[in-house]
Design a protein around this motif. Structure first.
Motif, mmCIF file in Angstrom:
data_model
loop_
_atom_site.group_PDB
_atom_site.id
_atom_site.type_symbol
_atom_site.label_atom_id
_atom_site.label_comp_id
_atom_site.label_asym_id
_atom_site.label_seq_id
_atom_site.Cartn_x
_atom_site.Cartn_y
_atom_site.Cartn_z
ATOM 1 N N MET A 1 -0.483 -5.879 10.793
ATOM 2 C CA MET A 1 0.644 -6.175 11.671
ATOM 3 C C MET A 1 0.768 -7.657 11.996
ATOM 4 O O MET A 1 1.730 -8.078 12.641
ATOM 5 C CB MET A 1 0.488 -5.396 12.985
ATOM 6 N N ALA A 2 -0.199 -8.461 11.534
ATOM 7 C CA ALA A 2 -0.230 -9.875 11.922
ATOM 8 C C ALA A 2 1.003 -10.635 11.421
ATOM 9 O O ALA A 2 1.575 -11.462 12.140
ATOM 10 C CB ALA A 2 -1.501 -10.530 11.395
ATOM 11 N N LYS A 3 1.425 -10.380 10.195
ATOM 12 C CA LYS A 3 2.557 -11.109 9.631
ATOM 13 C C LYS A 3 3.833 -10.843 10.404
ATOM 14 O O LYS A 3 4.619 -11.751 10.697
ATOM 15 C CB LYS A 3 2.738 -10.726 8.162
ATOM 16 N N ARG A 4 4.055 -9.580 10.759
ATOM 17 C CA ARG A 4 5.266 -9.246 11.506
ATOM 18 C C ARG A 4 5.241 -9.861 12.905
ATOM 19 O O ARG A 4 6.279 -10.198 13.459
ATOM 20 C CB ARG A 4 5.421 -7.720 11.605
ATOM 21 N N ASN A 5 4.048 -10.012 13.461
ATOM 22 C CA ASN A 5 3.919 -10.649 14.766
ATOM 23 C C ASN A 5 3.936 -12.177 14.678
ATOM 24 O O ASN A 5 3.790 -12.859 15.690
ATOM 25 C CB ASN A 5 2.617 -10.202 15.447
ATOM 26 N N LYS A 6 4.044 -12.703 13.435
ATOM 27 C CA LYS A 6 4.066 -14.151 13.191
ATOM 28 C C LYS A 6 2.786 -14.820 13.666
ATOM 29 O O LYS A 6 2.793 -15.898 14.249
ATOM 30 C CB LYS A 6 5.289 -14.796 13.851
ATOM 31 N N VAL A 7 1.676 -14.134 13.397
ATOM 32 C CA VAL A 7 0.357 -14.662 13.705
ATOM 33 C C VAL A 7 -0.463 -14.616 12.427
ATOM 34 O O VAL A 7 -0.632 -13.558 11.832
ATOM 35 C CB VAL A 7 -0.342 -13.823 14.803
ATOM 36 N N GLU A 8 -0.955 -15.755 11.995
ATOM 37 C CA GLU A 8 -1.743 -15.821 10.771
ATOM 38 C C GLU A 8 -3.196 -15.569 11.095
ATOM 39 O O GLU A 8 -3.787 -16.243 11.949
ATOM 40 C CB GLU A 8 -1.607 -17.199 10.109
#
Length: 476
Positions: free
Chosen positions: A439-446
Motif C-alpha cells: 500500500m506504500a505506493k498508493r499512499n505516496k510513501v517510498e
C-alpha cells in the motif's frame, strides 16, 4: 509423503500438505472454537433473539397491568424499534472501548472482561418477567450490544495475530460463521413451540449468558496473543513459548524475527491514536478501504432483512437465509485461502450476496500492531453506526419506496465493488509487513525493502513531513 509430527499439538508437518491443514494445531483450533463460541456466537444470537413475538406480548401485558388500558400501536412500534436499535448503539460504544482495553489488558484479557457485559444483561433479561419491567430489557440490549461491539473487533484481532499467515484468512472467517450459527439457533429456539412463547421467552433471552460462562471458564487455559506479548509487553520469552504451543514445534525464529521488525516499526512511530491514524498519510488508503468495506458490508441490505423484517412476515421465511448463510460461511472457511480475500470481496459485493465476513480479516492484515487497535475502533464504529442507521430508517424506506428501497442497497454494493476492484490489494499468504509495503505506493510513501527480508517500517510523523518536502522515506 507427509507424516505427522511427534508432538501431540501438531496435526501435520509443515510440508506439502493441504494449505488449510498446514500448521493447524489442537491448541489453535481450540482457542478459535472457544473464543468464537463464547463471543461471536452470542453476538449473532442477540441479533435475532429479540424478534420473538412473545417479548412484544410481554410489553403489552405489562403496560396493561400498569395503566389499565392497552398499549397503542404507535407506542408499541416505538418500543420495539428502540429495543432493536439499542443493540447496535451499544455495539458502537463497545467499539470505542476496543483500543484502550486491548492495549492495557491484552486481547485475551479483554475477551474475559467482556463476558461481564453478557452475563449481567442475561440475568436481567431472564428475570425481567418476574420483575414485571420491560425497561430493563431495553437497558440490557445496550449492555449486551457493548459486548457485541467489543467481541466483533477483538476476536478477529486475537485470532488473526495468533494464526500463521497461511491460515489467517480461514481462521479469520470462523467468527463470522459462528455469528451466523448464533442467528440460526436464536431463530429456531424462538419458535412458538420451543421457547418463543409466554412461558419460555425469559429463558430464550437469558441463554445468551451461557456462551460467556463457557468462555470465562476455558479461555484462561489458552495463551495471549504472541504479538501482544512481544510488541506491547516486551516479553519475548512468553511470546516465544506461546508461539511454540500454537505452532506445535520449537522453530519459531522466523515469526519472532518478523515481530521484532514490527516492534522496531512501532517504536519509531509510536502507538497511534484514532486521531493520528486518521491524519497519518502512510496509512491513508488502508483506513479509507476499511471504512468503505465496513459501510458496504452493513449497507448492503442484508441486515435490514435479517433484523428489521416486519413481524407480519412469516418467521419461517427467515430460516432459509439463516441456514444458507451458515452453509456459505462454512464453505468460505475452506475457500478463502485458495481464492484470496480480494476476489471474494469482489464476488460478494458484486452479486449482492449475504454481507461478506472478510472486512474484519482485512483490518487485521492491513494494519501493523501499533495502528491495529485504532483501526478496529474506526472500523467497528462505522460498522455499528451503519447498522444503527439501517435499523432506524429501513421501515420508513419500505413505507416510502416499497420494494424499490432495495435499489439503494444495490447501488451501495456496486460502488463498493468498484472501489475494491480498483484499490484493495490481495493479502492471501502475505505477512503483515508485506501487505503494508503493497500500500506504500498508493499512499505516496517510498519504503525500501532488503533483498533477503522485509525492512518496511512505517515512517514517523517527522520523517513523513520530510518526505512531503521531497525526501525519501526508507526502511532502517
Amino acid at each position: 509423503m507427509c507424516t505427522p509430527r511427534e508432538t501431540p499439538l501438531s496435526y501435520f508437518h509443515p510440508c506439502n500438505c493441504s494449505p488449510f491443514l498446514q500448521k493447524m494445531t489442537l491448541l489453535l483450533a481450540g482457542v478459535t472454537l472457544v473464543s468464537t463460541f463464547g463471543s461471536s456466537f452470542q453476538y449473532g444470537y442477540n441479533v435475532s433473539v429479540i424478534n420473538s413475538p412473545a417479548v412484544v406480548g410481554f410489553y403489552n401485558q405489562t403496560y396493561l397491568d400498569r395503566k389499565g388500558i392497552p398499549m397503542e400501536s404507535s407506542f408499541q412500534t416505538l418500543l420495539w424499534s428502540l429495543t432493536v436499535s439499542m443493540y447496535p448503539l451499544g455495539g458502537f460504544f463497545g467499539s470505542l472501548m476496543v483500543g484502550p482495553l486491548v492495549n492495557k489488558c491484552g486481547r485475551k484479557g479483554t475477551l474475559l472482561i467482556n463476558n461481564v457485559f453478557s452475563i449481567v444483561p442475561a440475568i436481567l433479561m431472564g428475570t425481567s418477567k418476574v420483575a414485571k419491567t420491560f425497561e430493563v430489557i431495553i437497558l440490557s440490549r445496550i449492555i449486551v450490544g457493548i459486548c457485541a461491539g467489543l467481541s466483533s473487533n477483538v476476536v478477529p484481532m486475537y485470532l488473526g495475530e495468533m494464526s500463521p499467515k497461511n491460515l489467517r484468512g480461514a481462521v479469520g472467517v470462523v467468527p463470522q460463521l459462528f455469528i451466523t450459527i448464533g442467528i440460526l439457533i436464536a431463530q429456531i429456539l424462538g419458535l412458538t413451540n420451543i421457547l418463543g412463547n409466554v412461558e419460555g421467552w425469559p429463558v430464550l433471552l437469558g441463554l445468551t449468558g451461557i456462551p460467556a460462562v463457557v468462555e470465562l471458564l476455558l479461555l484462561p487455559f489458552f495463551p495471549e496473543s504472541p504479538r501482544y506479548l512481544l510488541i506491547q509487553k516486551g516479553n519475548e520469552e512468553q511470546a516465544r513459548q506461546a508461539l511454540k504451543k500454537l505452532r506445535g514445534w520449537d522453530d519459531v525464529d522466523d515469526e519472532i524475527e518478523e515481530m521484532r521488525q514490527e516492534d522496531q516499526s512501532e517504536k519509531l512511530e509510536g502507538r497511534l491514536s484514532v486521531f493520528n491514524l486518521c491524519t497519518f498519510q502512510a496509512l491513508r488508503w488502508q483506513l479509507i478501504s476499511i471504512i468503505v468495506m465496513m459501510m458496504g458490508q452493513q449497507l448492503s441490505g442484508i441486515n435490514a432483512v435479517g433484523e428489521m423484517t416486519p413481524r407480519k412476515i412469516v418467521r419461517w421465511t427467515k430460516r432459509g437465509p439463516g441456514f444458507l448463510g451458515k452453509s456459505r460461511r462454512a464453505v468460505l472457511v475452506f475457500i478463502v485461502e485458495s481464492l484470496g480475500r480480494r476476489l471474494l470481496l469482489l464476488v460478494g459485493f458484486g452479486i449482492c450476496c449475504v454481507s461478506c465476513p472478510i472486512p474484519f480479516v482485512m483490518i487485521t492484515e492491513m494494519f501493523l500492531q501499533s495502528s491495529r487497535p485504532a483501526a478496529f475502533m474506526v472500523g467497528g464504529s462505522v460498522h455499528w453506526l451503519c447498522n444503527f442507521t439501517v435499523g432506524l430508517v429501513f421501515l420508513y424506506m419500505v413505507e416510502g419506496l416499497g420494494a424499490y428501497c432495495f435499489l439503494v442497497f444495490c447501488a451501495i454494493c456496486l460502488a463498493t465493488f468498484i472501489y475494491i476492484f480498483i484499490i484493495v490489494p490481495e493479502t492471501k499468504g502475505k505477512t503483515f509487513m508485506e501487505i503494508n509495503q503493497s500500500m506504500a505506493k498508493r499512499n505516496k510513501v517510498e519504503i525500501q525493502m532488503d533483498k533477503e527480508k522485509l525492512n518496511d517500517f512505517q515512517p514517523t510523523l517527522e520523517t513523513l513531513k520530510k518526505n512531503e518536502e521531497g525526501y525519501s522515506v526508507s526502511g532502517l
